[in-house]
Motif scaffolding. Structure first.
Motif, PDB file in Angstrom:
ATOM      1  N   ASN A 161       7.568  14.666 -87.817  1.00 20.89           N
ATOM      2  CA  ASN A 161       9.000  14.673 -87.306  1.00 20.89           C
ATOM      3  C   ASN A 161       9.063  15.002 -85.870  1.00 20.89           C
ATOM      4  OD1 ASN A 161       9.983  13.814 -89.869  1.00 20.89           O
ATOM      5  ND2 ASN A 161      10.346  15.896 -90.755  1.00 20.89           N
ATOM      6  N   TYR A 209      13.147   6.249 -93.918  1.00 23.79           N
ATOM      7  CA  TYR A 209      12.324   7.004 -92.631  1.00 23.79           C
ATOM      8  C   TYR A 209      11.175   7.714 -92.978  1.00 23.79           C
ATOM      9  CZ  TYR A 209      11.104  10.465 -89.208  1.00 23.79           C
ATOM     10  OH  TYR A 209      10.617  11.394 -88.803  1.00 23.79           O
ATOM     11  N   LYS A 243      14.595  10.694 -80.944  1.00 21.39           N
ATOM     12  CA  LYS A 243      14.018  11.007 -82.061  1.00 21.39           C
ATOM     13  C   LYS A 243      14.434  12.534 -82.690  1.00 21.39           C
ATOM     14  CE  LYS A 243       9.890  11.397 -85.064  1.00 21.39           C
ATOM     15  NZ  LYS A 243       8.590  11.181 -85.412  1.00 21.39           N
ATOM     16  N   GLU A 278       8.297   5.601 -94.093  1.00 20.27           N
ATOM     17  CA  GLU A 278       7.826   5.158 -92.962  1.00 20.27           C
ATOM     18  C   GLU A 278       6.954   5.749 -92.073  1.00 20.27           C
ATOM     19  OE1 GLU A 278       9.016   1.950 -89.371  1.00 20.27           O
ATOM     20  OE2 GLU A 278      10.454   2.903 -90.666  1.00 20.27           O
ATOM     21  N   SER A 279       7.516   7.248 -91.851  1.00 16.10           N
ATOM     22  CA  SER A 279       6.832   8.059 -90.917  1.00 16.10           C
ATOM     23  C   SER A 279       5.509   8.497 -91.593  1.00 16.10           C
ATOM     24  CB  SER A 279       7.961   9.226 -90.529  1.00 16.10           C
ATOM     25  OG  SER A 279       8.175  10.025 -91.889  1.00 16.10           O
ATOM     26  N   VAL A 320       8.358   6.583 -84.872  1.00 16.70           N
ATOM     27  CA  VAL A 320       9.220   6.136 -86.050  1.00 16.70           C
ATOM     28  C   VAL A 320      10.371   7.129 -85.925  1.00 16.70           C
ATOM     29  CG1 VAL A 320       9.441   5.808 -88.529  1.00 16.70           C
ATOM     30  CG2 VAL A 320       7.261   5.391 -87.443  1.00 16.70           C
ATOM     31  N   LYS A 321      11.697   6.424 -85.690  1.00 20.08           N
ATOM     32  CA  LYS A 321      12.887   6.927 -85.766  1.00 20.08           C
ATOM     33  C   LYS A 321      13.821   6.631 -86.955  1.00 20.08           C
ATOM     34  CE  LYS A 321      13.215   7.068 -80.810  1.00 20.08           C
ATOM     35  NZ  LYS A 321      14.048   6.692 -79.538  1.00 20.08           N
ATOM     36  N   PRO A 322      14.684   7.657 -87.497  1.00 15.95           N
ATOM     37  CA  PRO A 322      15.403   7.536 -88.776  1.00 15.95           C
ATOM     38  C   PRO A 322      16.274   6.168 -88.331  1.00 15.95           C
ATOM     39  CG  PRO A 322      15.221   9.786 -88.267  1.00 15.95           C
ATOM     40  CD  PRO A 322      14.526   9.007 -86.926  1.00 15.95           C
ATOM     41  N   TYR A 323      17.000   6.204 -87.163  1.00 12.34           N
ATOM     42  CA  TYR A 323      18.226   5.428 -87.035  1.00 12.34           C
ATOM     43  C   TYR A 323      17.776   4.239 -86.027  1.00 12.34           C
ATOM     44  CZ  TYR A 323      20.244   9.414 -89.428  1.00 12.34           C
ATOM     45  OH  TYR A 323      20.589  10.262 -90.500  1.00 12.34           O
ATOM     46  N   LYS A 324      17.295   3.389 -86.486  1.00 11.28           N
ATOM     47  CA  LYS A 324      16.848   2.108 -85.525  1.00 11.28           C
ATOM     48  C   LYS A 324      17.709   1.753 -84.387  1.00 11.28           C
ATOM     49  CE  LYS A 324      12.897   0.883 -88.114  1.00 11.28           C
ATOM     50  NZ  LYS A 324      12.822   2.110 -89.195  1.00 11.28           N
TER      51      LYS A 324
END
Length: 242
Positions: free
Chosen positions: A137, A199, A15, A202-203, A5-9
Motif C-alpha cells: 500500500n 483493490y 494513492k 489487484e495490488s 495500483v490505486k483503490p479508486y481509479k
C-alpha cells in the motif's frame, strides 16, 4: 512495482490519500471480514512473525500499517518496553485503540496516525520493525523502505508479512481464481466500500515477491534478506537486518 495500483481509479487523489480513505471506510468490519476471507490462517502467519521478532529480544518495536493492532497486540507477549503502532488510517486506529484498551494493553502499545514514508521518529530508534500486509500500500515503495531503514537501529531486524503468488499447480490457479473472483464478490456483498477488496486483490497480484522483493530490500540498505513462503506461497514472511 511494475504497476501503481490505486483503490479508486476515477479519483484525482494520490494513492496515499486513497488508501487512507479506503481503510477508514472498511475499518468497522475489517477484522471480521478479514478472518473470513483468510479462513483464519492469517493468525498463524502473525504468530510466525512474532516468533521471528522475539529472537532478538527487542525493547523498542514499531509496527507499521498496524491497522486495528492485531500484530502489535500479539507482540506485547514479547514484553518489550514499548510498542508503537503506526497507520495512515485514523478509522483503523480507532478500532485498534478500543481492542487494546479492552485487553488492558494501553500502557504498552501506543497508536499513532502517521505516514510510513515520512515518520515522526528519530534515526536509529527501534530494535525491530514489522509490517503486515502494508508495504504493497506504500505510494513510493523505495521511499517507505528507506524511511524504515532510517528509524531502525544498526543490526535491527525488519520482518514483513505480505501477500505473494503461489507458483506451483494447482495452488497458482486456485489462488488466482480466489483473489480475482471470490474475494471481490465477498467484499462487495459485506463491505461498505465496494471497490476495497478488488483493490486488495489487484495490488496483491501486482506486488513483487520472493527474490524480487529481497532485491528491493537490499537496494534500500538491508542485508541478510530472506523470504519464507507460507501456506503454499499465498503469503511470504521476509526478514532483513540494517
Amino acid at each position: 512495482m511494475s504497476k501503481l495500483v490505486k483503490p479508486y481509479k476515477d479519483s484525482d487523489l494520490g494513492k496515499k490519500e486513497q488508501v487512507a480513505k479506503m481503510f477508514d471506510n472498511i475499518s468497522e468490519n475489517y477484522d471480521g471480514l478479514n478472518r473470513v476471507i483468510s479462513l483464519g490462517i492469517d493468525v498463524s502467519w502473525r504468530k510466525k512473525v512474532v516468533k521471528l521478532v522475539g529472537e532478538n529480544n527487542p525493547k523498542q518495536i514499531l509496527d507499521i500499517a498496524t491497522g486495528t493492532g492485531d500484530l502489535a497486540m500479539m507482540m506485547a507477549a514479547l514484553n518489550p518496553d514499548r510498542i508503537v503502532g503506526l497507520d495512515i488510517s485514523a478509522g483503523m486506529l480507532e478500532v485498534g485503540k478500543q481492542k487494546i484498551a479492552k485487553a488492558n494493553l494501553s500502557s504498552k502499545i501506543e497508536m499513532i496516525v502517521g505516514d510510513s514514508e515520512n515518520m515522526p521518529f528519530k534515526d536509529n530508534t527501534f530494535d525491530a520493525i514489522t509490517v503486515s500486509f502494508g508495504v504493497r500500500n506504500f505510494e513510493n515503495l523505495d521511499k517507505g523502505l528507506t524511511e524504515i531503514n532510517r528509524v531502525l537501529k544498526p543490526n535491527g531486524k525488519l520482518v514483513i508479512l505480505e501477500t505473494s503468488n503461489p507458483t506451483k499447480f494447482p495452488f497458482k490457479q486456485g489462488y488466482k481464481l480466489y483473489t480475482n473472483i471470490v474475494l471481490p464478490v465477498i467484499g462487495k456483498i459485506f463491505s461498505r466500500d465496494k471497490v476495497a477488496y478488488s483493490y486488495l486483490s489487484e495490488s496483491a497480484n501486482h506486488f513483487p515477491f520472493g527474490k524480487a522483493f529481497n532485491n528491493i530490500l537490499q537496494k534500500n540498505g538491508f542485508s541478510n534478506t530472506k523470504d519464507i513462503p507460507v501456506t503454499f506461497g499465498v503469503a511470504s514472511i521476509y526478514t532483513a537486518t540494517k
